[in-house]
Design an enzyme around this catalytic site. Structure first.
Site, PDB file in Angstrom:
ATOM      1  N   ILE A 100      46.920  34.371  38.349  1.00 62.61           N
ATOM      2  CA  ILE A 100      45.603  34.836  37.920  1.00 62.61           C
ATOM      3  C   ILE A 100      45.201  35.928  38.901  1.00 62.61           C
ATOM      4  O   ILE A 100      45.195  35.709  40.113  1.00 62.61           O
ATOM      5  CB  ILE A 100      44.564  33.702  37.955  1.00 62.61           C
ATOM      6  N   HIS A 101      44.878  37.091  38.383  1.00 58.90           N
ATOM      7  CA  HIS A 101      44.487  38.237  39.213  1.00 58.90           C
ATOM      8  C   HIS A 101      43.118  38.706  38.752  1.00 58.90           C
ATOM      9  O   HIS A 101      42.911  38.927  37.562  1.00 58.90           O
ATOM     10  CB  HIS A 101      45.516  39.359  39.060  1.00 58.90           C
TER      11      HIS A 101
END
Length: 132
Positions: A100-101
Protein backbone atom coordinates in the site's frame (compact mmCIF):
# COMPACT_ATOMS: atom_id res chain seq x y z
CA UNK A 1 -1.01 16.78 -4.05
CA UNK A 2 -2.59 13.45 -3.16
CA UNK A 3 -2.94 11.34 -6.28
CA UNK A 4 -4.38 8.33 -4.48
CA UNK A 5 -3.74 5.21 -2.49
CA UNK A 6 -1.90 2.58 -4.53
CA UNK A 7 -2.22 -1.16 -3.98
CA UNK A 8 -0.06 -3.85 -5.59
CA UNK A 9 0.17 -7.61 -5.45
CA UNK A 10 3.59 -9.09 -6.05
CA UNK A 11 4.24 -10.47 -9.56
CA UNK A 12 4.33 -14.03 -8.21
CA UNK A 13 0.92 -13.54 -6.58
CA UNK A 14 -0.58 -12.20 -9.83
CA UNK A 15 0.68 -15.30 -11.63
CA UNK A 16 -0.89 -17.51 -8.97
CA UNK A 17 -4.20 -15.63 -9.29
CA UNK A 18 -4.45 -16.59 -12.96
CA UNK A 19 -2.94 -20.06 -12.62
CA UNK A 20 -4.88 -23.19 -13.52
CA UNK A 21 -3.61 -24.66 -10.25
CA UNK A 22 -5.32 -22.22 -7.91
CA UNK A 23 -5.79 -23.06 -4.27
CA UNK A 24 -9.35 -23.86 -3.29
CA UNK A 25 -9.14 -21.29 -0.47
CA UNK A 26 -10.31 -17.78 -1.23
CA UNK A 27 -8.58 -14.70 0.09
CA UNK A 28 -10.63 -11.62 0.81
CA UNK A 29 -8.80 -8.46 -0.15
CA UNK A 30 -10.80 -5.28 0.23
CA UNK A 31 -10.11 -1.64 -0.59
CA UNK A 32 -7.88 -0.01 2.05
CA UNK A 33 -9.84 3.25 1.77
CA UNK A 34 -13.17 4.19 0.21
CA UNK A 35 -13.06 6.26 -2.95
CA UNK A 36 -12.94 6.22 -6.71
CA UNK A 37 -11.07 3.36 -8.41
CA UNK A 38 -8.61 4.52 -11.10
CA UNK A 39 -6.52 2.47 -13.52
CA UNK A 40 -2.82 2.63 -12.70
CA UNK A 41 -1.96 3.67 -16.27
CA UNK A 42 -3.88 6.95 -15.78
CA UNK A 43 -1.62 8.22 -12.99
CA UNK A 44 0.59 11.18 -13.92
CA UNK A 45 3.75 9.57 -12.52
CA UNK A 46 5.59 7.29 -15.01
CA UNK A 47 6.91 4.93 -12.31
CA UNK A 48 3.35 4.09 -11.34
CA UNK A 49 1.72 4.42 -14.78
CA UNK A 50 4.25 2.10 -16.47
CA UNK A 51 3.80 -0.45 -13.66
CA UNK A 52 7.47 -0.42 -12.71
CA UNK A 53 6.46 -1.35 -9.15
CA UNK A 54 4.11 -4.10 -10.41
CA UNK A 55 0.49 -4.20 -11.47
CA UNK A 56 -2.11 -2.68 -9.21
CA UNK A 57 -4.72 0.04 -8.96
CA UNK A 58 -5.31 3.44 -7.42
CA UNK A 59 -8.09 4.66 -5.17
CA UNK A 60 -8.67 8.40 -4.91
CA UNK A 61 -10.07 8.70 -1.36
CA UNK A 62 -13.46 10.24 -0.63
CA UNK A 63 -12.22 12.85 1.81
CA UNK A 64 -13.36 16.32 2.77
CA UNK A 65 -10.06 17.18 4.46
CA UNK A 66 -6.40 16.27 4.16
CA UNK A 67 -6.77 13.66 6.91
CA UNK A 68 -8.06 10.16 6.22
CA UNK A 69 -7.67 6.62 7.52
CA UNK A 70 -6.28 3.67 5.58
CA UNK A 71 -7.03 0.11 6.67
CA UNK A 72 -5.22 -3.13 5.96
CA UNK A 73 -6.93 -4.73 2.93
CA UNK A 74 -6.65 -8.21 4.46
CA UNK A 75 -5.47 -9.90 7.62
CA UNK A 76 -1.71 -10.22 7.56
CA UNK A 77 1.65 -9.40 9.03
CA UNK A 78 3.31 -6.02 8.55
CA UNK A 79 6.51 -6.91 6.70
CA UNK A 80 7.74 -3.38 6.04
CA UNK A 81 6.92 0.08 7.30
CA UNK A 82 9.55 2.67 6.34
CA UNK A 83 10.31 5.52 8.74
CA UNK A 84 8.62 7.84 6.25
CA UNK A 85 5.35 5.90 6.84
CA UNK A 86 4.20 6.62 3.27
CA UNK A 87 3.94 2.92 2.42
CA UNK A 88 3.37 -0.42 4.07
CA UNK A 89 4.11 -3.98 3.00
CA UNK A 90 1.86 -6.80 4.20
CA UNK A 91 1.94 -10.58 3.84
CA UNK A 92 -1.25 -12.53 4.45
CA UNK A 93 -1.45 -16.12 5.73
CA UNK A 94 -1.57 -17.44 2.15
CA UNK A 95 1.79 -15.76 1.51
CA UNK A 96 0.45 -13.00 -0.75
CA UNK A 97 2.48 -9.81 -0.54
CA UNK A 98 0.61 -6.54 -0.78
CA UNK A 99 2.06 -3.04 -0.96
CA UNK A 100 0.00 0.00 0.00
CA UNK A 101 1.55 3.30 -1.09
CA UNK A 102 0.06 6.67 -0.16
CA UNK A 103 0.32 9.39 -2.81
CA UNK A 104 3.09 10.33 -5.24
CA UNK A 105 6.43 11.75 -4.05
CA UNK A 106 5.25 11.28 -0.46
CA UNK A 107 8.63 9.81 0.47
CA UNK A 108 9.88 13.41 0.16
CA UNK A 109 7.70 14.36 3.15
CA UNK A 110 10.04 12.27 5.36
CA UNK A 111 7.14 11.11 7.52
CA UNK A 112 5.67 14.56 8.17
CA UNK A 113 1.89 14.29 8.31
CA UNK A 114 1.80 10.49 8.59
CA UNK A 115 0.73 8.64 11.72
CA UNK A 116 0.90 4.87 11.96
CA UNK A 117 -1.17 2.85 14.44
CA UNK A 118 0.89 -0.27 13.68
CA UNK A 119 4.53 -1.32 13.61
CA UNK A 120 6.64 -3.65 11.53
CA UNK A 121 6.00 -7.22 12.71
CA UNK A 122 2.43 -6.53 13.87
CA UNK A 123 -0.50 -8.54 12.57
CA UNK A 124 -2.91 -6.24 10.75
CA UNK A 125 -6.29 -7.98 11.22
CA UNK A 126 -7.91 -5.18 9.18
CA UNK A 127 -6.61 -2.61 11.65
CA UNK A 128 -6.40 1.03 10.90
CA UNK A 129 -3.08 2.17 9.45
CA UNK A 130 -4.06 5.84 9.89
CA UNK A 131 -2.29 8.01 7.36
CA UNK A 132 -2.98 11.70 7.79
Amino acid sequence: MLQGVFLWLSKLERLKMFSLFKKKEKTNIVAPVSGKLIELEKVKDPVFAKKMMSDGFVIVPNVQSSTFDVYAPTDGKVMSLPTTKHAIGLRNREGQEILIHIGIDTVDLKGKGFTSCINQGDCSSRRKIDFS
